[in-house]
Scaffold this motif. Structure first.
Motif, mmCIF file in Angstrom:
data_model
loop_
_atom_site.group_PDB
_atom_site.id
_atom_site.type_symbol
_atom_site.label_atom_id
_atom_site.label_comp_id
_atom_site.label_asym_id
_atom_site.label_seq_id
_atom_site.Cartn_x
_atom_site.Cartn_y
_atom_site.Cartn_z
ATOM 1 N N VAL A 28 0.834 -1.205 0.000
ATOM 2 C CA VAL A 28 0.000 0.000 0.000
ATOM 3 C C VAL A 28 0.868 1.254 0.000
ATOM 4 C CG1 VAL A 28 -1.686 1.343 1.329
ATOM 5 C CG2 VAL A 28 -2.017 -1.117 1.011
ATOM 6 N N ASN A 29 1.932 1.246 0.794
ATOM 7 C CA ASN A 29 2.846 2.389 0.809
ATOM 8 C C ASN A 29 3.455 2.622 -0.572
ATOM 9 O OD1 ASN A 29 2.373 2.889 3.510
ATOM 10 N ND2 ASN A 29 4.176 1.776 4.213
ATOM 11 N N LYS A 30 3.798 1.546 -1.266
ATOM 12 C CA LYS A 30 4.347 1.659 -2.613
ATOM 13 C C LYS A 30 3.306 2.265 -3.553
ATOM 14 C CE LYS A 30 7.173 -1.474 -4.344
ATOM 15 N NZ LYS A 30 7.759 -2.683 -4.966
ATOM 16 N N MET A 31 2.067 1.806 -3.444
ATOM 17 C CA MET A 31 0.989 2.332 -4.286
ATOM 18 C C MET A 31 0.819 3.830 -4.073
ATOM 19 S SD MET A 31 -1.962 -0.553 -3.887
ATOM 20 C CE MET A 31 -3.048 0.046 -5.183
ATOM 21 N N GLU A 32 0.844 4.241 -2.822
ATOM 22 C CA GLU A 32 0.598 5.639 -2.502
ATOM 23 C C GLU A 32 1.798 6.527 -2.841
ATOM 24 O OE1 GLU A 32 -0.690 5.460 1.565
ATOM 25 O OE2 GLU A 32 -2.669 4.716 0.976
ATOM 26 N N ALA A 33 3.000 5.996 -2.703
ATOM 27 C CA ALA A 33 4.197 6.788 -2.958
ATOM 28 C C ALA A 33 4.398 7.064 -4.450
ATOM 29 C CB ALA A 33 5.423 6.085 -2.389
ATOM 30 N N LYS A 34 4.043 6.098 -5.287
ATOM 31 C CA LYS A 34 4.354 6.219 -6.715
ATOM 32 C C LYS A 34 3.173 6.621 -7.585
ATOM 33 C CE LYS A 34 8.464 3.466 -6.626
ATOM 34 N NZ LYS A 34 9.303 2.521 -7.322
ATOM 35 N N ARG A 35 1.981 6.492 -7.110
ATOM 36 C CA ARG A 35 0.794 6.877 -7.882
ATOM 37 C C ARG A 35 0.840 6.346 -9.315
ATOM 38 N NH1 ARG A 35 -3.056 8.206 -4.380
ATOM 39 N NH2 ARG A 35 -2.321 9.669 -2.845
ATOM 40 N N TYR A 36 0.729 5.055 -9.445
ATOM 41 C CA TYR A 36 0.804 4.380 -10.739
ATOM 42 C C TYR A 36 -0.354 4.790 -11.641
ATOM 43 C CZ TYR A 36 4.168 1.550 -8.240
ATOM 44 O OH TYR A 36 5.243 1.135 -7.508
ATOM 45 N N ALA A 37 -0.074 4.900 -12.916
ATOM 46 C CA ALA A 37 -1.099 5.280 -13.892
ATOM 47 C C ALA A 37 -2.091 4.145 -14.143
ATOM 48 C CB ALA A 37 -0.448 5.692 -15.204
ATOM 49 N N ASN A 38 -1.616 2.890 -13.986
ATOM 50 C CA ASN A 38 -2.494 1.746 -14.222
ATOM 51 C C ASN A 38 -1.943 0.514 -13.513
ATOM 52 O OD1 ASN A 38 -0.509 0.449 -15.964
ATOM 53 N ND2 ASN A 38 -1.104 1.953 -17.511
ATOM 54 N N GLU A 39 -2.718 -0.552 -13.544
ATOM 55 C CA GLU A 39 -2.341 -1.766 -12.827
ATOM 56 C C GLU A 39 -1.123 -2.456 -13.445
ATOM 57 O OE1 GLU A 39 -5.589 -2.845 -15.750
ATOM 58 O OE2 GLU A 39 -5.277 -1.252 -14.307
ATOM 59 N N ASP A 40 -0.930 -2.294 -14.742
ATOM 60 C CA ASP A 40 0.219 -2.901 -15.399
ATOM 61 C C ASP A 40 1.525 -2.314 -14.864
ATOM 62 O OD1 ASP A 40 1.220 -4.744 -17.413
ATOM 63 O OD2 ASP A 40 1.818 -2.949 -18.537
ATOM 64 N N GLN A 41 1.599 -1.012 -14.749
ATOM 65 C CA GLN A 41 2.792 -0.363 -14.195
ATOM 66 C C GLN A 41 3.014 -0.786 -12.752
ATOM 67 O OE1 GLN A 41 2.317 3.856 -14.618
ATOM 68 N NE2 GLN A 41 2.894 3.837 -16.777
#
Length: 85
Positions: A28-41
């Protein structure tokens, strides 16, 4: 008008049920820190241990979503699940 991809929102919501787990917190921290454009990234940025953990969580979450017939949630979570391995 742009189309909003809700896949990662569904994933983040599902992971909130497992926040007592350290691996879940890291994801979750990774998701929030990087703000990915999509699930593939997002999936491409996971290490093997994170992918294995997420695979287990998604199996549980997909079974639950299918049981309560939450079709949009099943669709969105399946998109991530299929990218894992």
């Amino acid at each position: 008008m742009s189309v909003v991809d809700h896949t990662l929102d569904y994933l983040r919501e599902s992971l909130s049920n497992y926040m007592e787990n350290e691996m879940c917190q890291e994801i979750v921290n990774k998701m929030e820190a990087k703000r990915y454009a999509n699930e593939d990234q997002f999936v491409k940025d996971l290490d093997e241990e994170e992918m294995t953990y997420l695979n287990d969580v998604l199996e549980n979450e997909l079974n639950y979503a299918k049981g309560v017939q939450h079709d949009s949630r099943v669709k969105e979570l399946t998109e991530v699940y299929e990218l894992l391995f």
